[in-house]
Design an enzyme around this catalytic site. Structure first.
Site, PDB file in Angstrom:
ATOM      1  CG  ASN A  82      -2.327  -0.883   0.676  1.00  0.00           C
ATOM      2  OD1 ASN A  82      -2.869  -0.443  -0.045  1.00  0.00           O
ATOM      3  ND2 ASN A  82      -2.298  -2.114   1.694  1.00  0.00           N
ATOM      4  CE  LYS A 134       1.394   2.876  21.999  1.00  0.00           C
ATOM      5  NZ  LYS A 134       0.608   1.926  21.001  1.00  0.00           N
ATOM      6  CG  MET A 177       0.834  -4.772  11.545  1.00  0.00           C
ATOM      7  SD  MET A 177      -0.808  -4.437  10.863  1.00  0.00           S
ATOM      8  CE  MET A 177      -1.396  -5.957  10.796  1.00  0.00           C
ATOM      9  CG  ASN A 230      -5.776   2.114  10.241  1.00  0.00           C
ATOM     10  OD1 ASN A 230      -4.666   1.634  10.081  1.00  0.00           O
ATOM     11  ND2 ASN A 230      -6.571   1.121  10.843  1.00  0.00           N
ATOM     12  CG  HIS A 237      -9.329  -2.891   9.635  1.00  0.00           C
ATOM     13  ND1 HIS A 237      -8.476  -3.160  10.503  1.00  0.00           N
ATOM     14  CD2 HIS A 237     -10.553  -3.686   9.637  1.00  0.00           C
ATOM     15  CE1 HIS A 237      -8.928  -4.268  11.124  1.00  0.00           C
ATOM     16  NE2 HIS A 237      -9.992  -4.500  10.490  1.00  0.00           N
TER      17      HIS A 237
HETATM   18  C1  GAR Z   1      -3.237  -4.157   4.453  1.00  0.00           C
HETATM   19  O1  GAR Z   1      -4.325  -5.212   4.098  1.00  0.00           O
HETATM   20  C2  GAR Z   1      -4.057  -3.171   5.573  1.00  0.00           C
HETATM   21  O2  GAR Z   1      -5.355  -3.289   5.247  1.00  0.00           O
HETATM   22  C3  GAR Z   1      -3.610  -4.261   6.738  1.00  0.00           C
HETATM   23  O3  GAR Z   1      -2.485  -4.780   6.550  1.00  0.00           O
HETATM   24  C4  GAR Z   1      -2.064  -4.958   5.052  1.00  0.00           C
HETATM   25  C5  GAR Z   1      -0.970  -4.285   4.879  1.00  0.00           C
HETATM   26  O4  GAR Z   1      -0.365  -4.557   3.545  1.00  0.00           O
HETATM   27  N1  GAR Z   1      -3.909  -3.448   7.998  1.00  0.00           N
HETATM   28  C6  GAR Z   1      -4.332  -3.747   9.186  1.00  0.00           C
HETATM   29  O5  GAR Z   1      -4.513  -4.890   9.434  1.00  0.00           O
HETATM   30  C7  GAR Z   1      -4.416  -2.993  10.285  1.00  0.00           C
HETATM   31  N2  GAR Z   1      -5.080  -3.272  11.174  1.00  0.00           N
HETATM   32  P1  GAR Z   1       0.725  -4.057   3.019  1.00  0.00           P
HETATM   33  O6  GAR Z   1       1.853  -4.011   3.919  1.00  0.00           O
HETATM   34  O7  GAR Z   1       1.155  -4.725   1.562  1.00  0.00           O
HETATM   35  O8  GAR Z   1       0.498  -2.641   2.593  1.00  0.00           O
END
Ligand code: GAR
Length: 202
Positions: free
Chosen positions: A14, A65, A90, A107, A109
């Site tokens: 992404n 944090k 994450m 964000n 999701h």
């Molecule tokens: C994506 O599918 C995003 O929606 C998800 O992590 C993936 C990252 O993919 N996010 C979550 O689950 C947040 N809770 P990428 O590293 O290939 O962009």
């Protein structure tokens, strides 16, 4: 150009879709920096290849944090960042970042929230047996995937889908929806009424 910071922890497809949109002249903003909490994640390699500056940190090297988020806030303010995009980051965002960037953190999701928040949303959807799931982009608040929803798109689940095939379909949709949503925000086409986000396409 309005400056964007992308936060990511993993593969970074992404992140790549945002960079590619910018290179193709399809992004209203500029990807100014990648913030990564996993120095070994592939997203760091992508950023270096694309000449996007990286701030990579290990949370366990800080006492809290608030400590690492204070460092991040300083970097982002110095760079005059206008939008933070969590693209596979994450980790929960804490009050330090939230207070410094109100309604400036979004964000991505991989489900139709409020269904399947948290980790392994795609696995949760398969397990539950839903016929449709999807992708959500929302403003971040103090909860886990609870902030006001900006955009959503559905993805059909078929009987032979497993986590890998569904993940592939979801990623394809994400790679379209995330740059589109960033553009809506940076072009000032979004307004918020309580927790309802209105999109003004004109
Ligand atoms: C994506 O599918 C995003 O929606 C998800 O992590 C993936 C990252 O993919 N996010 C979550 O689950 C947040 N809770 P990428 O590293 O290939 O962009």
């Amino acid at each position: 150009m309005k400056k964007i910071a992308v936060f990511a922890s993993g593969n970074g497809s992404n992140f790549q879709s945002l960079v590619d949109a910018e290179k193709a002249g399809r992004l209203v903003g500029h990807i100014q920096v990648l913030i990564s909490d996993k120095p070994d994640a592939y997203v760091n390699v992508r950023a270096k290849k694309e000449n996007v500056p990286v701030f990579s940190f290990e949370p366990k090297q800080y006492t809290s944090k608030a400590d690492y988020e204070t460092v991040i806030v300083e970097i982002l303010k110095e760079m005059e960042i206008e939008l933070i995009v969590l693209a596979g980051y994450m980790r929960l965002i804490g009050p330090t970042l939230l207070k410094s960037f109100p309604y400036k953190i979004i964000n991505l999701h991989p489900s139709l929230l409020p269904a399947f928040p948290g980790l392994n949303a795609i696995g949760q959807a398969i397990e539950y047996g839903v016929k449709f799931t999807g992708v959500t982009v929302h403003f971040v608040d103090e909860g886990m995937d609870t902030g006001p929803i900006i955009t959503q798109r559905t993805v059909a689940v078929t009987g032979d889908d497993d986590v890998d095939t569904l993940s592939e379909k979801i990623h394809q949709v994400e790679h379209q929806l995330l740059p589109e949503t960033v553009n809506l925000i940076l072009a000032n086409k979004i307004s918020i009424n309580k927790r309802r986000v209105l999109i003004n396409e004109n």
